[in-house]
Design an enzyme around this catalytic site. Structure first.
Site, PDB file in Angstrom:
ATOM      1  N   ARG A  22      80.462 -22.988  -0.890  1.00 38.99           N
ATOM      2  CA  ARG A  22      79.195 -23.504  -0.368  1.00 38.99           C
ATOM      3  C   ARG A  22      78.601 -24.492  -1.349  1.00 38.99           C
ATOM      4  NH1 ARG A  22      75.734 -20.277  -0.965  1.00 38.99           N
ATOM      5  NH2 ARG A  22      76.845 -18.464  -1.729  1.00 38.99           N
ATOM      6  N   TYR A  31      84.558 -26.065   4.764  1.00 41.62           N
ATOM      7  CA  TYR A  31      84.666 -24.760   4.121  1.00 41.62           C
ATOM      8  C   TYR A  31      83.629 -23.731   4.553  1.00 41.62           C
ATOM      9  CZ  TYR A  31      85.996 -21.309   0.782  1.00 41.62           C
ATOM     10  OH  TYR A  31      86.451 -20.145   0.224  1.00 41.62           O
ATOM     11  N   LYS A  80      76.173 -18.333   7.827  1.00 39.69           N
ATOM     12  CA  LYS A  80      74.990 -18.457   6.970  1.00 39.69           C
ATOM     13  C   LYS A  80      73.925 -19.367   7.602  1.00 39.69           C
ATOM     14  CE  LYS A  80      76.431 -15.505   4.134  1.00 39.69           C
ATOM     15  NZ  LYS A  80      77.469 -15.562   3.186  1.00 39.69           N
ATOM     16  N   HIS A 117      71.101 -10.758   4.109  1.00 38.32           N
ATOM     17  CA  HIS A 117      72.459 -10.872   3.548  1.00 38.32           C
ATOM     18  C   HIS A 117      72.904  -9.467   3.114  1.00 38.32           C
ATOM     19  CE1 HIS A 117      75.174 -13.093   0.369  1.00 38.32           C
ATOM     20  NE2 HIS A 117      75.828 -12.893   1.500  1.00 38.32           N
ATOM     21  N   SER A 157      76.301 -13.279  -3.204  1.00 37.92           N
ATOM     22  CA  SER A 157      77.666 -13.659  -2.850  1.00 37.92           C
ATOM     23  C   SER A 157      78.660 -13.228  -3.928  1.00 37.92           C
ATOM     24  CB  SER A 157      77.744 -15.179  -2.665  1.00 37.92           C
ATOM     25  OG  SER A 157      76.827 -15.569  -1.668  1.00 37.92           O
ATOM     26  N   CYS A 180      79.468 -10.276  -4.888  1.00 35.47           N
ATOM     27  CA  CYS A 180      78.971  -9.182  -5.747  1.00 35.47           C
ATOM     28  C   CYS A 180      79.216  -7.813  -5.138  1.00 35.47           C
ATOM     29  CB  CYS A 180      77.495  -9.392  -6.065  1.00 35.47           C
ATOM     30  SG  CYS A 180      77.221 -10.782  -7.171  1.00 35.47           S
ATOM     31  N   GLY A 181      80.139  -7.703  -4.175  1.00 36.54           N
ATOM     32  CA  GLY A 181      80.599  -6.373  -3.790  1.00 36.54           C
ATOM     33  C   GLY A 181      80.228  -5.847  -2.415  1.00 36.54           C
ATOM     34  N   ASN A 203      83.453  -4.916  -0.364  1.00 37.20           N
ATOM     35  CA  ASN A 203      84.094  -3.754  -0.977  1.00 37.20           C
ATOM     36  C   ASN A 203      83.326  -2.462  -0.725  1.00 37.20           C
ATOM     37  OD1 ASN A 203      86.630  -4.270  -2.805  1.00 37.20           O
ATOM     38  ND2 ASN A 203      85.381  -6.123  -2.819  1.00 37.20           N
ATOM     39  N   ASP A 259      78.480  -8.449   5.651  1.00 42.08           N
ATOM     40  CA  ASP A 259      77.817  -9.623   5.056  1.00 42.08           C
ATOM     41  C   ASP A 259      76.393  -9.863   5.569  1.00 42.08           C
ATOM     42  OD1 ASP A 259      78.168 -11.846   3.204  1.00 42.08           O
ATOM     43  OD2 ASP A 259      78.176 -13.183   4.925  1.00 42.08           O
ATOM     44  N   SER A 286      88.884 -17.964  -3.160  1.00 44.80           N
ATOM     45  CA  SER A 286      89.814 -17.935  -2.020  1.00 44.80           C
ATOM     46  C   SER A 286      89.395 -16.786  -1.098  1.00 44.80           C
ATOM     47  CB  SER A 286      91.257 -17.774  -2.493  1.00 44.80           C
ATOM     48  OG  SER A 286      91.380 -16.683  -3.373  1.00 44.80           O
ATOM     49  N   ARG A 287      89.644 -16.964   0.186  1.00 53.31           N
ATOM     50  CA  ARG A 287      89.093 -16.034   1.186  1.00 53.31           C
ATOM     51  C   ARG A 287      90.128 -15.637   2.227  1.00 53.31           C
ATOM     52  NH1 ARG A 287      83.274 -14.602   0.836  1.00 53.31           N
ATOM     53  NH2 ARG A 287      82.668 -15.746  -1.011  1.00 53.31           N
TER      54      ARG A 287
HETATM   55  P1  GTP Z   1      80.400 -12.612  -0.136  1.00 53.91           P
HETATM   56  O1  GTP Z   1      81.447 -12.543   0.925  1.00 53.91           O
HETATM   57  O2  GTP Z   1      80.520 -13.835  -1.000  1.00 53.91           O
HETATM   58  O3  GTP Z   1      78.997 -12.464   0.384  1.00 53.91           O
HETATM   59  O4  GTP Z   1      80.711 -11.454  -1.201  1.00 53.91           O
HETATM   60  P2  GTP Z   1      80.662  -9.854  -1.218  1.00 53.91           P
HETATM   61  O5  GTP Z   1      79.328  -9.405  -1.699  1.00 53.91           O
HETATM   62  O6  GTP Z   1      81.153  -9.271   0.051  1.00 53.91           O
HETATM   63  O7  GTP Z   1      81.660  -9.523  -2.426  1.00 53.91           O
HETATM   64  P3  GTP Z   1      83.065  -8.745  -2.442  1.00 53.91           P
HETATM   65  O8  GTP Z   1      82.962  -7.327  -1.972  1.00 53.91           O
HETATM   66  O9  GTP Z   1      84.069  -9.586  -1.769  1.00 53.91           O
HETATM   67  O10 GTP Z   1      83.371  -8.692  -4.009  1.00 53.91           O
HETATM   68  C1  GTP Z   1      83.465  -9.822  -4.824  1.00 53.91           C
HETATM   69  C2  GTP Z   1      84.206  -9.521  -6.105  1.00 53.91           C
HETATM   70  O11 GTP Z   1      83.578  -8.444  -6.793  1.00 53.91           O
HETATM   71  C3  GTP Z   1      85.653  -9.131  -5.857  1.00 53.91           C
HETATM   72  O12 GTP Z   1      86.479  -9.799  -6.786  1.00 53.91           O
HETATM   73  C4  GTP Z   1      85.658  -7.645  -6.103  1.00 53.91           C
HETATM   74  O13 GTP Z   1      86.907  -7.191  -6.563  1.00 53.91           O
HETATM   75  C5  GTP Z   1      84.529  -7.444  -7.123  1.00 53.91           C
HETATM   76  N1  GTP Z   1      83.888  -6.104  -6.962  1.00 53.91           N
HETATM   77  C6  GTP Z   1      83.457  -5.547  -5.797  1.00 53.91           C
HETATM   78  N2  GTP Z   1      82.953  -4.295  -6.007  1.00 53.91           N
HETATM   79  C7  GTP Z   1      83.057  -4.076  -7.342  1.00 53.91           C
HETATM   80  C8  GTP Z   1      82.701  -2.964  -8.185  1.00 53.91           C
HETATM   81  O14 GTP Z   1      82.190  -1.922  -7.736  1.00 53.91           O
HETATM   82  N3  GTP Z   1      82.944  -3.107  -9.519  1.00 53.91           N
HETATM   83  C9  GTP Z   1      83.496  -4.240 -10.042  1.00 53.91           C
HETATM   84  N4  GTP Z   1      83.701  -4.293 -11.353  1.00 53.91           N
HETATM   85  N5  GTP Z   1      83.865  -5.309  -9.271  1.00 53.91           N
HETATM   86  C10 GTP Z   1      83.637  -5.230  -7.941  1.00 53.91           C
HETATM   87  C1  SPV Z   2      78.875 -16.072   0.694  1.00 52.60           C
HETATM   88  O1  SPV Z   2      79.008 -17.069  -0.045  1.00 52.60           O
HETATM   89  O2  SPV Z   2      77.905 -15.280   0.596  1.00 52.60           O
HETATM   90  C2  SPV Z   2      79.887 -15.791   1.737  1.00 52.60           C
HETATM   91  C3  SPV Z   2      80.918 -16.799   1.978  1.00 52.60           C
HETATM   92  O3  SPV Z   2      79.822 -14.762   2.388  1.00 52.60           O
HETATM   93  S1  SPV Z   2      80.352 -18.136   2.920  1.00 52.60           S
HETATM   94  O4  SPV Z   2      80.735 -17.913   4.312  1.00 52.60           O
HETATM   95  O5  SPV Z   2      80.987 -19.344   2.415  1.00 52.60           O
HETATM   96  O6  SPV Z   2      78.902 -18.227   2.853  1.00 52.60           O
HETATM   97 MN    MN Z   3      77.923 -13.617   1.930  1.00 51.79          MN
END
Ligand code: GTP
Ligand code: SPV
Ligand code: MN
Length: 581
Positions: free
Chosen positions: A70, A198, A207, A227, A249, A251-252, A255, A276, A364-365
């Site tokens: 973004r 992208y 978004k 979010h 973004s 930050c987990g 996961n 998300d 990468s996604r």
């Molecule tokens: P967006 O899609 O950008 O909104 O991100 P998101 O908040 O869904 O983040 P996502 O769960 O994809 O995690 C982003 C990164 O943080 C990845 O590389 C994960 O491996 C890492 N991560 C997620 N949860 C944890 C955790 O509990 N501990 C640590 N150390 N890393 C984490």
């Molecule tokens: C973020 O950046 O918070 C995402 C990926 O979830 S994007 O769709 O590019 O906004």
């Molecule tokens: Mn997001």
């Protein structure tokens, strides 16, 4: 094809006259259409086939190396008055923005196909769902929208029945990073995006619509567009809770939303409603109910492996689109943190040369339909959504913020949300690892002045009788050597369990000026190798550091001048007074 909705037909005619595509295709969202577009992109080189034996129907897209995240500095909210967009947004007057964008869109689709994508954000029969139409010259956008939204015939029917929809116009232009703009016109329910293919820049339902435009509408209509992930946690006794969590973004969220319980958590089940975005409404019982407007995930690939996220690892082995990962000699996708294989070609398509640069882009996604998630909850399709027990804010902070704490009440919880700070990540262009304020994880996504947004959050005490409790978590505390103190991932259920026990009034807590913290031993560490000293440091409150933090929050609020709600400043002063006492 055409439509019985005159407003839509007229807009499509105008857009076609402006952009002059070779042909116009109305998308129906069918499997045949999806397959046809994949084949076209394989032929044009837009997509590359991955190993079809190990990864059936998986493809790789390499985006332009200048177009991998973004672009917050090129994203604008165009309201009549700059103060309505607020210091949190870039602003341009709507007339000026339209003039500029019309110039860019003029003739930009010559030689290209214009795709018309009617889509619905939210379960198609939900009163909370909202529709939009994205017009784009990118087939990559069409297939991603197919996986991530309810798009096609049913959405068009709803638009024709209801009449209103968000207009999104998108062209990849020349992918020139200097000629790239993501414009929002909330008063006109319009989005215009030029020059990027992208993710959040181009998949306008996500978004641009579901957060920036929707947050603006939500303020006027008394709901919240956030979010946030939405997750169901079921105990061995069958007690179910729904939690919504806002982390910035990368930050987990994905996961946490698809977490696999630790081995010692026999009988616990975690199911994903969303990863998300959440739209939250007050229901007839005075509770907050959440729906996930999306029907697929655009998730961060690096870090995904069998240990961190087995669900995601399995989910992306078929019917997935990968963007900007590396590939192995066997033509399998590869990324940093994958626990097997070796990359031979990096995300740009170059042979790996041992320079030490990341083989997969850090942003990468994967794109997949939500139904492919092993932990998918059918409630993601429930038009009524799910009742929320707790709202959790969090950020990526090496220091200061404890593993978990609970806000004293809703008003204090809004301060906790408004004070969220987090280290920047590769999800947006710019420097990574810089701590910045990211209130409610909405810094890049709130479609209006943050001060008014905080006021809107505060107004929910008068709107809802049974508000959820508010918490703050931090999985990212580090020691001096940069090692994470908390194991994270599946073990985060241990923290969610404490949160649920607090919601059920089953566990006491230590009251501190920043909020309620777990008592010694109340976060279950059974089966972990973490020592007591580490747990104590994860759950301690450093008074001086927190006083400095609240001073920094005061400075941040000053940017918003007299729009900052008095109540929010009073909450801040209440914490300061507590820390000084
Ligand atoms: P967006 O899609 O950008 O909104 O991100 P998101 O908040 O869904 O983040 P996502 O769960 O994809 O995690 C982003 C990164 O943080 C990845 O590389 C994960 O491996 C890492 N991560 C997620 N949860 C944890 C955790 O509990 N501990 C640590 N150390 N890393 C984490
Ligand atoms: C973020 O950046 O918070 C995402 C990926 O979830 S994007 O769709 O590019 O906004
Ligand atoms: Mn997001």
């Amino acid at each position: 094809m055409s439509t019985t909705n005159e407003d839509l037909q007229q807009w499509i005619d105008e857009v076609a006259a402006l952009t002059r595509p070779d042909q116009i295709k109305w998308c129906d969202g069918s499997d045949a259409e999806y397959r046809g577009l994949i084949d076209e992109m394989l032929a044009s080189g837009d997509l590359l086939e991955l190993n079809q034996e190990t990864h059936p129907n998986c493809y790789l897209h390499r985006s332009d190396p200048n177009d991998v995240a973004r672009v917050e500095h090129l994203t604008f909210v165009c309201t009549k008055h700059q103060q309505d967009a607020g210091p949190n947004n870039n602003w341009m007057h709507p007339a000026e923005a339209h003039a500029q964008m019309n110039g860019l869109f003029e003739g930009c689709m010559q030689g290209r196909t214009m795709y018309v994508i009617p889509y619905c954000m939210g379960p198609i029969d939900s009163p909370y769902a909202r529709c939009g139409v994205e017009v784009t010259d990118s087939p990559y956008v069409v297939v991603n929208m197919n996986l991530m939204t309810r798009m096609g015939a049913a959405a068009l029917e709803r638009i024709e029945r209801e009449g209103s929809f968000v207009k999104g116009l998108h062209s990849i232009g020349d992918l020139d990073p200097e000629v790239r703009f993501i414009m929002h016109f909330p008063d006109e329910l319009q989005i215009q995006s030029f020059g990027s293919g992208y993710g959040g820049n181009a998949l306008l339902g996500k978004k641009c619509h579901a957060l920036r435009i929707a947050s603006y509408q939500a303020r006027n209509e008394g709901w919240l567009a956030e979010h946030m992930l939405i997750v169901e946690v079921e105990s061995p006794q069958g007690e179910k809770h729904y939690l919504a969590a806002a982390f910035p973004s990368a930050c987990g969220k994905t996961n946490l939303a698809m977490l696999i319980p630790p081995e010692t958590y026999d009988g616990w089940k975690v199911r994903t409603i969303g990863d998300d975005i959440a739209w939250l409404h007050v229901d007839d019982d005075g509770r907050l109910r959440a729906v996930n407007p999306e029907s697929g995930y655009f998730g961060v690939v690096p870090g995904t492996n069998r240990k961190t996220n087995h669900n995601a690892y399995d989910m992306i082995r078929r019917d997935a689109i990968f963007t900007n990962v590396a590939v192995t000699a066997d033509n399998e996708p590869w990324w940093e943190g994958k626990d097997s294989g070796e990359p031979v070609i990096d995300w740009k398509g170059n042979q790996i040369n041992g320079s030490g640069e990341a083989a997969a882009h850090p942003n990468s996604r994967f794109t997949v339909a939500a139904k492919q998630n092993p932990s998918y909850s059918p409630l993601a399709d429930d038009p009524a959504g799910v009742p929320i027990s707790a709202i959790i804010f969090g950020g990526r902070r090496r220091e200061l913020a404890p593993l978990v704490y609970e806000a004293l009440d809703w008003g204090h919880g809004v301060l906790v949300g408004a004070s969220v700070a987090s280290e920047t990540t590769a999800a947006a262009a710019g420097k990574v690892g810089v701590t910045r304020r990211d209130p409610m994880a909405m810094k890049p996504f709130c479609g209006y002045n943050f001060a008014n947004y905080w006021g809107h959050w505060l107004s929910f005490t008068a709107r809802a009788k049974r508000l959820p409790k508010i918490f703050h978590v931090n999985w990212f505390r580090q020691d001096q050597d940069g090692k994470f103190l908390w194991p994270g991932f599946g073990d985060n259920l241990r923290v969610m369990r404490w949160i649920i026990d607090r919601c059920e009034n089953r566990v006491d807590a230590v009251e501190t000026p920043i909020g309620y913290l777990p008592k010694d031993g109340d976060i279950d560490t059974n089966g972990l190798t973490i020592d007591d000293a580490t747990m104590r440091s994860l759950l301690s409150v450093d008074r001086d550091a927190w006083l400095a933090e609240l001073e920094a929050v005061a400075e941040y609020f000053e940017e918003y001048e007299d729009r900052v709600p008095e109540l929010l400043e009073a909450e801040r002063e209440r914490v300061v007074a507590g820390l000084k006492a």
